[in-house]
Scaffold this active site. Structure first.
Site, PDB file in Angstrom:
ATOM      1  N   ASP A 116     111.189  43.268 -18.072  1.00  0.00           N
ATOM      2  CA  ASP A 116     110.375  42.850 -19.233  1.00  0.00           C
ATOM      3  C   ASP A 116     111.208  42.270 -20.365  1.00  0.00           C
ATOM      4  OD1 ASP A 116     108.149  43.964 -17.882  1.00  0.00           O
ATOM      5  OD2 ASP A 116     108.699  45.936 -18.639  1.00  0.00           O
ATOM      6  N   LYS A 176     111.854  37.224 -19.229  1.00  0.00           N
ATOM      7  CA  LYS A 176     112.396  36.243 -18.260  1.00  0.00           C
ATOM      8  C   LYS A 176     111.389  35.136 -17.976  1.00  0.00           C
ATOM      9  CE  LYS A 176     113.106  39.367 -15.091  1.00  0.00           C
ATOM     10  NZ  LYS A 176     112.755  40.582 -15.839  1.00  0.00           N
ATOM     11  N   GLY A 198     105.583  40.988 -13.514  1.00  0.00           N
ATOM     12  CA  GLY A 198     104.562  40.289 -14.288  1.00  0.00           C
ATOM     13  C   GLY A 198     105.275  39.359 -15.238  1.00  0.00           C
ATOM     14  N   HIS A 199     105.315  38.079 -14.901  1.00  0.00           N
ATOM     15  CA  HIS A 199     106.019  37.120 -15.746  1.00  0.00           C
ATOM     16  C   HIS A 199     105.006  36.350 -16.598  1.00  0.00           C
ATOM     17  CE1 HIS A 199     109.749  37.207 -12.900  1.00  0.00           C
ATOM     18  NE2 HIS A 199     109.627  38.267 -13.655  1.00  0.00           N
ATOM     19  N   GLN A 207     112.062  42.190 -12.293  1.00  0.00           N
ATOM     20  CA  GLN A 207     112.528  43.474 -12.845  1.00  0.00           C
ATOM     21  C   GLN A 207     113.848  43.262 -13.617  1.00  0.00           C
ATOM     22  OE1 GLN A 207     111.499  43.762  -9.160  1.00  0.00           O
ATOM     23  NE2 GLN A 207     109.534  43.817 -10.157  1.00  0.00           N
TER      24      GLN A 207
HETATM   25  P1  IMP Z   1     107.893  49.920  -8.342  1.00  0.00           P
HETATM   26  O1  IMP Z   1     108.695  48.685  -8.377  1.00  0.00           O
HETATM   27  O2  IMP Z   1     106.403  49.683  -8.473  1.00  0.00           O
HETATM   28  O3  IMP Z   1     108.220  50.793  -7.165  1.00  0.00           O
HETATM   29  O4  IMP Z   1     108.279  50.800  -9.638  1.00  0.00           O
HETATM   30  C1  IMP Z   1     109.558  51.400  -9.783  1.00  0.00           C
HETATM   31  C2  IMP Z   1     110.003  51.357 -11.239  1.00  0.00           C
HETATM   32  O5  IMP Z   1     110.251  50.005 -11.612  1.00  0.00           O
HETATM   33  C3  IMP Z   1     108.988  51.898 -12.237  1.00  0.00           C
HETATM   34  O6  IMP Z   1     109.674  52.498 -13.307  1.00  0.00           O
HETATM   35  C4  IMP Z   1     108.291  50.645 -12.730  1.00  0.00           C
HETATM   36  O7  IMP Z   1     107.724  50.820 -14.017  1.00  0.00           O
HETATM   37  C5  IMP Z   1     109.459  49.689 -12.757  1.00  0.00           C
HETATM   38  N1  IMP Z   1     109.066  48.278 -12.616  1.00  0.00           N
HETATM   39  C6  IMP Z   1     108.681  47.631 -11.504  1.00  0.00           C
HETATM   40  N2  IMP Z   1     108.424  46.335 -11.761  1.00  0.00           N
HETATM   41  C7  IMP Z   1     108.667  46.154 -13.060  1.00  0.00           C
HETATM   42  C8  IMP Z   1     108.637  45.009 -13.913  1.00  0.00           C
HETATM   43  O8  IMP Z   1     108.341  43.883 -13.513  1.00  0.00           O
HETATM   44  N3  IMP Z   1     108.980  45.219 -15.210  1.00  0.00           N
HETATM   45  C9  IMP Z   1     109.367  46.438 -15.677  1.00  0.00           C
HETATM   46  N4  IMP Z   1     109.421  47.530 -14.921  1.00  0.00           N
HETATM   47  C10 IMP Z   1     109.079  47.387 -13.614  1.00  0.00           C
END
Ligand code: IMP
Length: 424
Positions: free
Chosen positions: A13, A16, A40-41, A222
């Site tokens: 977040d 990007k 989520g971009h 991420q």
């Molecule tokens: P997962 O990717 O859904 O398995 O989540 C694992 C961890 O990564 C959690 O803490 C999510 O909140 C975090 N996470 C996954 N995708 C994003 C993103 O795009 N932005 C911020 N945090 C993310």
């Protein structure tokens, strides 16, 4: 360029989406290489706002080629919805989107297992999109790939094997209902037919593009601290969100990548569970969350906010080999009297300069701060570095000195126009 990777240098977040969108204007190919629709971009163009979860944000630029690489995990339902959303808003996808045959497919049992595991006391705080369980199957060599959706007999055999195992786990461990083979087979073979036109040998497409000197931009999702190897494990996502992931997840070798750019927020945020040394107390949390609109683009969850942490970013600079930095959301700090930068952690008698691997140390440590004066002025209309308030320049200069890496671009709002270069 010609080949650059953009990664998040914090916990995701970092903004990007906006930076990739700006750099996409100068790229020919934009590539997603890891993660899935957990990302989520957000891209704001005038009054229009787009949130992209799977398709590279380069799709918003006419004529650019977008690739979803082998390292990505794809929920075909989410993919088709995203294509539909883009087309309904006048953005042409056909002929511009290429999906790797080797990307893995997220099935409803992955999502359900993700959700059920998250109901346990020791949760990660995932997005519940099935990301972890899908990557677990990939590594366990039982995953189902995009190419399998095009071969109904292969799909049936693999799905049958998976369902035997998943339905047993669902029933015995979670007391939950399993999935029906024929219903899933029908649904997923149908997705295969719908997305067939996008499925390609993307490694070949990308390597040919590099051979021809085309400009290729790899879009990390991420952030570094969510990387399964370099993040705050186990509070991470299940893929390599760092720059090395770009080669693995696209089939373009590391020697063919010219530049790695890191995106950092002027402060720090994270969503989900896990240690966060510079996290704010309740009052500042409320203020910055509100001003920065710090709510997840995928799940809507409130993001945790804290001071800028140079231990985190120095770690990101090292493990990604960052050449330069982009600082986003500087304007969110506009109304503060003083601003802190964390320069180290103290845990017992140990002072950490390097990011500790121990979750215990990260949870128990005290951040060491430097305090700088705030600028208390609106920066959202600033269009050049020289026009920034003196204290904002001071903050950026100190950040650059502590990080020993060049800041090249600064963003002071969500619109494309609210971005300027730092200059010399
Ligand atoms: P997962 O990717 O859904 O398995 O989540 C694992 C961890 O990564 C959690 O803490 C999510 O909140 C975090 N996470 C996954 N995708 C994003 C993103 O795009 N932005 C911020 N945090 C993310």
């Amino acid at each position: 360029m010609p080949t650059s990777v953009i990664v998040g240098a914090q916990w995701g977040d970092e903004g990007k989406g906006k930076i990739i969108d700006i750099l996409s204007a100068k790229a020919d190919y934009i590539v997603r290489y890891q993660g899935g629709n957990n990302a989520g971009h957000t891209v704001v163009i005038g009054k229009d706002s787009f949130i992209l979860h799977l398709i590279p944000s380069g799709i918003l630029h006419k004529g650019r080629i977008c690739v979803i690489g082998n390292g990505v995990v794809i929920d075909p339902r989410a993919l088709l919805e995203e294509i539909k959303m883009l087309e309904s808003r006048g953005i042409k996808v056909d002929g511009r989107l290429f999906i790797s045959e080797e990307a893995h497919v997220i099935f409803p049992y992955h999502k359900l297992l993700d959700e059920l595991k998250e109901q346990k006391k020791k949760k990660i705080g995932t997005t519940k999109k099935g990301i972890g369980p899908c990557y677990a199957d990939k590594v366990a060599r039982s995953g189902i790939r995009i190419i399998d959706l095009l071969e109904e007999d292969t799909l049936k055999e693999k799905l049958q094997n998976n369902l035997e195992e998943k339905n047993a786990i669902l029933a015995r461990i979670y007391d939950a209902e399993g999935f029906d083979l024929n219903a899933l087979l029908k649904e997923y073979a149908d997705y295969g037919r719908k997305i067939k036109k996008y499925i390609s040998n993307t490694k070949r497409i990308l390597n040919d593009a590099v051979d021809k000197g085309k400009r290729v931009l790899f879009e990390g999702a991420q952030g570094t601290l969510l990387d399964v190897d370099y993040g705050t494990y186990p509070f991470v996502t299940s893929s390599n969100s760092t720059a090395g992931g770009a080669s693995i997840g696209s089939g373009v070798g590391p020697g063919r990548i010219d530049k790695v750019i890191g995106v950092v927020k002027a402060y720090t945020t994270r969503v989900g569970e896990g240690p966060f040394p510079t996290e704010f107390g309740p009052d500042l949390m409320k203020k910055i969350r509100h001003k920065g609109n710090e709510f997840g683009a995928t799940t809507g969850r409130p993001r945790r906010c804290g001071w800028f942490d140079s231990v985190v970013v120095r770690h990101a600079i090292m493990v990604n080999g960052l050449d330069e930095l982009v600082v986003t959301k500087l304007d969110v700090l506009d109304e503060l009297d003083s601003i802190k930068i964390c320069t180290g952690y103290r845990f017992g008698k140990t002072v950490y300069d390097d990011f500790p691997s121990s979750i215990k140390a990260l949870t128990g440590c005290q951040p060491v701060y430097e305090e700088l004066p705030g600028w208390n002025k609106d920066t959202t209309h600033v269009t050049s570095y020289s026009a920034l308030p003196e204290n904002a320049k001071r903050y950026l200069k100190r950040m650059q000195a502590v990080l020993k890496t060049k800041i090249v671009l600064i963003s002071v709002g969500s619109d494309r126009s609210q971005t300027f270069s730092k200059g010399a």
